[in-house]
Enzyme design. Sequence first.
Site, mmCIF file in Angstrom:
data_model
loop_
_atom_site.group_PDB
_atom_site.id
_atom_site.type_symbol
_atom_site.label_atom_id
_atom_site.label_comp_id
_atom_site.label_asym_id
_atom_site.label_seq_id
_atom_site.Cartn_x
_atom_site.Cartn_y
_atom_site.Cartn_z
ATOM 1 N N HIS A 203 0.835 -1.204 0.000
ATOM 2 C CA HIS A 203 0.000 0.000 0.000
ATOM 3 C C HIS A 203 0.874 1.259 0.000
ATOM 4 C CE1 HIS A 203 -3.415 -2.601 0.853
ATOM 5 N NE2 HIS A 203 -4.225 -1.561 0.762
ATOM 6 N N HIS A 245 1.516 -3.696 9.386
ATOM 7 C CA HIS A 245 2.941 -3.554 9.058
ATOM 8 C C HIS A 245 3.750 -2.979 10.196
ATOM 9 C CE1 HIS A 245 2.940 -4.489 4.768
ATOM 10 N NE2 HIS A 245 1.750 -3.925 4.709
HETATM 11 C C1 LIG Z 1 -5.016 -8.392 -5.603
HETATM 12 C C2 LIG Z 1 -4.302 -7.173 -5.995
HETATM 13 C C3 LIG Z 1 -4.471 -6.646 -7.356
HETATM 14 C C4 LIG Z 1 -3.487 -6.506 -5.159
HETATM 15 C C5 LIG Z 1 -3.172 -6.910 -3.768
HETATM 16 C C6 LIG Z 1 -3.033 -5.659 -2.967
HETATM 17 C C7 LIG Z 1 -2.636 -5.958 -1.552
HETATM 18 C C8 LIG Z 1 -3.572 -6.623 -0.661
HETATM 19 C C9 LIG Z 1 -1.401 -5.578 -1.145
HETATM 20 C C10 LIG Z 1 -0.878 -5.797 0.220
HETATM 21 O O1 LIG Z 1 -0.569 -4.537 0.737
HETATM 22 P P1 LIG Z 1 0.286 -4.428 2.038
HETATM 23 O O2 LIG Z 1 1.638 -5.035 1.737
HETATM 24 O O3 LIG Z 1 0.394 -2.949 2.305
HETATM 25 O O4 LIG Z 1 -0.432 -5.130 3.123
#
Ligand SMILES: CC(C)=CCC/C(C)=C/COP(=O)(O)O
Length: 282
Positions: A203, A245
Amino acid sequence: MPSPKARSSAARSGSVPCAGGNGRYEFVSLSRTPPPHLLQRQGSDPTAARLRASESPSRRRGSGSSTSSTGGQQLPEEDCMKLNPSFIGIALSSLLAIDLWLSKRLGVCACEDASWGSVRPLMKLVEISGHGIPWLAGAAYCLYKSDSAAGQEVMLNLLMALVLDLVLVGVMKAVVRRRRPAHNRMDMFATFSVDGYSFPSGHATRAAMCARFLLAHLVLAAPLRVLVLLWATFVGFSRVLLGRHHVTDVTFGFLMGYWQYNLVEMLWLSPVMLQSTIGQLQ
Ligand SMILES: CC(C)=CCC/C(C)=C/COP(=O)(O)O
């Protein structure tokens, strides 16, 4: 005999409990040469064996292969390394300890029962605003709807940037394999298997990269530019508040996302390329 807690804190602080000559446990600083009776006992004593087993795999590897002399005693070379921990090693361990402590303190929305648990639903909305699916779907929709070549070019490159981000973050997570904080509840929607890992925050990379992208390619009034920056910052901060995180995952994620935008600029798909791509698709 010290309690298990005392034993673990001693191990953390650089001294280890060892069985002394009279059967009692003594704390020996890693920065000093252990007394001879301890050196002799380490080979057969089960406690010492357990402590050795808890050392890092890199230390265990090649154990007993080479020796060096210290004050007349033949010490394995690996023990000499242990006696002289590097400055970078200590700095990194300290940073990680601070990171774990701070992340735990800041995870105030990690569950409904947490101190700020009532704002968890709001934080989850912020999470959705930085999720990959709405961004991919939004960029694809704008590309489809755009009737100007310039608009199509920007949206195609945004799509390419979002896919690049997913790939780079996925590879990084798979390589580093850092576990998410223990207080995290894994209730995120639409995740890949690598999203079980924590470093870096996807994110945060997406928020930083998209913010730079929007600021560079959209003509926005000053208040909106500020809003974009605030949104990106908040998306990152909310990852720690939600307990998803560690602070370092988000900090590195911001830096990586910032750098990813430079990569996107380098790989920018030009109108000529765009036309040939569309031509091939038709
Ligand atoms: C399924 C798709 C297209 C993207 C996943 C996005 C996601 C859940 C990322 C994890 O984010 P963090 O590393 O910040 O937790």
